[in-house]
Design a protein around this motif. Structure first.
Motif, PDB file in Angstrom:
ATOM      1  N   CYS A 176       0.821  -1.209   0.000  1.00 51.00           N
ATOM      2  CA  CYS A 176       0.000   0.000   0.000  1.00 51.00           C
ATOM      3  C   CYS A 176       0.855   1.259   0.000  1.00 51.00           C
ATOM      4  CB  CYS A 176      -0.891  -0.003   1.242  1.00 51.00           C
ATOM      5  SG  CYS A 176       0.059   0.058   2.775  1.00 51.00           S
ATOM      6  N   CYS A 177       0.433   2.228  -0.801  1.00 51.53           N
ATOM      7  CA  CYS A 177       1.047   3.569  -0.828  1.00 51.53           C
ATOM      8  C   CYS A 177       2.523   3.543  -1.200  1.00 51.53           C
ATOM      9  CB  CYS A 177       0.906   4.263   0.529  1.00 51.53           C
ATOM     10  SG  CYS A 177      -0.778   4.343   1.148  1.00 51.53           S
ATOM     11  N   HIS A 178       3.023   2.425  -1.690  1.00 49.25           N
ATOM     12  CA  HIS A 178       4.467   2.287  -1.878  1.00 49.25           C
ATOM     13  C   HIS A 178       4.927   2.664  -3.275  1.00 49.25           C
ATOM     14  CE1 HIS A 178       8.490   0.502  -1.761  1.00 49.25           C
ATOM     15  NE2 HIS A 178       8.368   0.469  -0.443  1.00 49.25           N
ATOM     16  N   ASN A 179       4.058   2.519  -4.276  1.00 47.41           N
ATOM     17  CA  ASN A 179       4.497   2.894  -5.615  1.00 47.41           C
ATOM     18  C   ASN A 179       4.653   4.410  -5.682  1.00 47.41           C
ATOM     19  OD1 ASN A 179       4.006   3.591  -8.686  1.00 47.41           O
ATOM     20  ND2 ASN A 179       4.660   1.462  -8.563  1.00 47.41           N
ATOM     21  N   PRO A 180       5.745   4.916  -6.244  1.00 44.39           N
ATOM     22  CA  PRO A 180       5.968   6.369  -6.253  1.00 44.39           C
ATOM     23  C   PRO A 180       4.949   7.144  -7.058  1.00 44.39           C
ATOM     24  CG  PRO A 180       7.629   5.230  -7.575  1.00 44.39           C
ATOM     25  CD  PRO A 180       6.898   4.178  -6.808  1.00 44.39           C
ATOM     26  N   SER A 181       4.125   6.458  -7.836  1.00 41.23           N
ATOM     27  CA  SER A 181       3.081   7.139  -8.595  1.00 41.23           C
ATOM     28  C   SER A 181       1.894   7.519  -7.725  1.00 41.23           C
ATOM     29  CB  SER A 181       2.589   6.242  -9.733  1.00 41.23           C
ATOM     30  OG  SER A 181       1.899   5.113  -9.215  1.00 41.23           O
ATOM     31  N   GLY A 182       1.767   6.906  -6.536  1.00 38.48           N
ATOM     32  CA  GLY A 182       0.591   7.122  -5.703  1.00 38.48           C
ATOM     33  C   GLY A 182      -0.579   6.242  -6.091  1.00 38.48           C
ATOM     34  N   VAL A 183      -0.402   5.412  -7.126  1.00 40.82           N
ATOM     35  CA  VAL A 183      -1.466   4.522  -7.598  1.00 40.82           C
ATOM     36  C   VAL A 183      -1.264   3.146  -6.971  1.00 40.82           C
ATOM     37  CG1 VAL A 183      -2.460   3.378  -9.622  1.00 40.82           C
ATOM     38  CG2 VAL A 183      -1.737   5.783  -9.759  1.00 40.82           C
ATOM     39  N   ASP A 184      -2.277   2.671  -6.270  1.00 37.19           N
ATOM     40  CA  ASP A 184      -2.220   1.381  -5.584  1.00 37.19           C
ATOM     41  C   ASP A 184      -2.995   0.318  -6.348  1.00 37.19           C
ATOM     42  OD1 ASP A 184      -0.656   2.239  -3.518  1.00 37.19           O
ATOM     43  OD2 ASP A 184      -2.239   2.221  -2.002  1.00 37.19           O
ATOM     44  N   LEU A 185      -2.672  -0.929  -6.059  1.00 37.98           N
ATOM     45  CA  LEU A 185      -3.487  -2.048  -6.509  1.00 37.98           C
ATOM     46  C   LEU A 185      -4.761  -2.111  -5.665  1.00 37.98           C
ATOM     47  CD1 LEU A 185      -0.671  -4.740  -6.763  1.00 37.98           C
ATOM     48  CD2 LEU A 185      -1.738  -3.547  -8.673  1.00 37.98           C
ATOM     49  N   ALA A 186      -5.885  -2.354  -6.302  1.00 39.96           N
ATOM     50  CA  ALA A 186      -7.149  -2.526  -5.596  1.00 39.96           C
ATOM     51  C   ALA A 186      -7.244  -3.964  -5.071  1.00 39.96           C
ATOM     52  CB  ALA A 186      -8.312  -2.236  -6.540  1.00 39.96           C
ATOM     53  N   PRO A 187      -8.122  -4.215  -4.091  1.00 38.31           N
ATOM     54  CA  PRO A 187      -8.265  -5.585  -3.575  1.00 38.31           C
ATOM     55  C   PRO A 187      -8.492  -6.617  -4.678  1.00 38.31           C
ATOM     56  CG  PRO A 187      -9.426  -4.065  -2.141  1.00 38.31           C
ATOM     57  CD  PRO A 187      -8.953  -3.259  -3.310  1.00 38.31           C
TER      58      PRO A 187
END
Length: 392
Positions: A176-187
């Motif tokens: 969570c919140c780790h990609n530098p784009s700010g885009v996360d994987l959804a459940p």
């Protein structure tokens, strides 16, 4: 002996920090370095951390070595925090490390020791240290698509690329919140990824540093826990720098979730890798974490502070998106408000980023990555005006 050495290419984040420090202009804005900042621009020591340190100072009676794996209480507390019982402890092998970067490196060393021919799949948008850590361990990296050109997750591209992963390959995933784009994987993305990895025989490697900055501790760990509960092998690197504010204490953990029959062997191998690299992991920050997580009152205090940090970053996102809409008259930056965590990948060209620094003293990384925690009520309007000015 050293006559043939050449200086390495400067790290982009470190170079940006140095450029910002050298800038003498008043009103300059640092959105580069990845640390949490409060409204005054400070990176404070959390009150729960200070309380835990006071307790440790009063009670600790030795600075002697612990085990090569680190403090058992810290490892157990972190297993509970990360996995929440999704995998039984009998399947979890873990060691402490000097921060999350060392955890990534130790997992890479484990891969090289056990399956050096594995390809490590890395998202196209990732941190500057991921590829150097992988290649320094002698492993091969291959990219997979992550961010769509128009913003948001490139789900078709991501799954199409990872369908090419071979059995025994390793897929590095951002928690969570780790990609530098700010885009996360959804459940649902995590669920589909779990099925894909099981079908391909590939091993997930989850890098986790921002648990608690998204939707809450348990929700933020949902993707990792889904994989841990359903796949035979999962690798994890985690850091306490961000959610405990322990940046300089270097608190990390490297974890392997395997079969119960393999668990003791993996634990011994991970401890051996620690011995080869740095021997005993640092203890002070790890003891702070285990003290907080093991005490009801301190844990509540920490969660209250973490919730406030998360809420502040989310408010900054909304305020910047609104200010940019007002300044530009467009929804070009609307995605900023919907993203999670401390970072966003602003849709800026390299030239626009350079102009932001040169003309306005606003510092973001060359790819447009910006730290939302670097914003405050005092500078959001100025930042939006600067971005609008270079994008006209």
């Amino acid at each position: 002996m050293f006559e043939t050495l050449t200086a390495p290419k400067p790290d982009a984040i470190i170079a940006l920090m140095q450029a910002f420090a050298a800038d003498t202009r008043a009103g300059k804005i640092d959105l580069g370095v990845g640390v949490y900042r409060d409204e005054e621009g400070r990176t404070p020591v959390m009150a729960a951390v200070k309380a835990a340190e006071a307790r440790i100072l009063a009670e600790q009676d030795s600075k002697s070595y612990l085990s090569l794996a680190g403090d058992a209480g810290f490892l157990q507390a972190m297993e509970t925090l990360l996995l929440g019982g999704a995998a039984p402890s009998a399947r979890v092998a873990a060691v402490g490390t000097p921060g999350g970067s060392a955890a990534v490196r130790q997992i890479c060393e484990l891969i090289r020791k056990t399956r050096p021919e594995s390809v490590i799949w890395v998202s196209a948008q990732t941190w500057p240290n991921h590829l150097p850590l992988i290649t320094a361990a002698g492993l091969q990296a291959r990219p997979y698509r992550y961010l769509a050109p128009e913003g948001g997750l490139d789900q078709p591209g991501l799954f199409a690329d990872l369908e090419q992963a071979a059995a025994g390959d390793v897929v590095l995933l951002h928690g969570c919140c780790h990609n530098p784009s700010g885009v996360d994987l959804a459940p649902q993305d995590w669920a589909e990824l779990g099925a894909l990895l099981a079908r391909r025989g590939a091993v997930p490697f989850v890098d986790m540093a921002y648990q608690g900055f998204g939707a809450g501790l348990d929700a933020d760990a949902g993707g990792l826990r889904h994989l841990a509960a359903r796949l035979p092998e999962v690798l994890v690197a985690a850091s306490c720098s961000k959610n405990f504010g322990l940046y300089r204490e270097r608190v990390g953990i490297a974890m392997a979730i395997v079969s119960a029959a393999q668990r003791d062997t993996l634990a011994a191998v991970l401890a051996g890798l620690n011995r080869q690299n740095f021997a005993f992991p640092p203890d002070h920050g790890a003891r702070v974490v285990s003290t907080i997580l093991g005490d009801v009152a301190l844990r509540h205090q920490w969660l209250t502070e973490l919730d406030a940090m998360r809420a502040r970053v989310q408010a900054n996102r909304r305020a910047l998106a609104e200010a940019l809409r007002a300044e530009t008259g467009s929804d070009r930056f609307a995605g900023v408000a919907a993203e999670q965590g401390m970072f966003s990948l602003l849709p800026l060209s390299h030239d626009e980023v350079q102009r932001l620094r040169a003309e306005h003293g606003v510092y973001v990384l060359d790819d447009g990555r910006a730290n939302m925690a670097g914003l405050s009520a005092r500078n959001i309007a100025a930042c939006a005006r600067a971005i609008a000015s270079v994008t006209r």
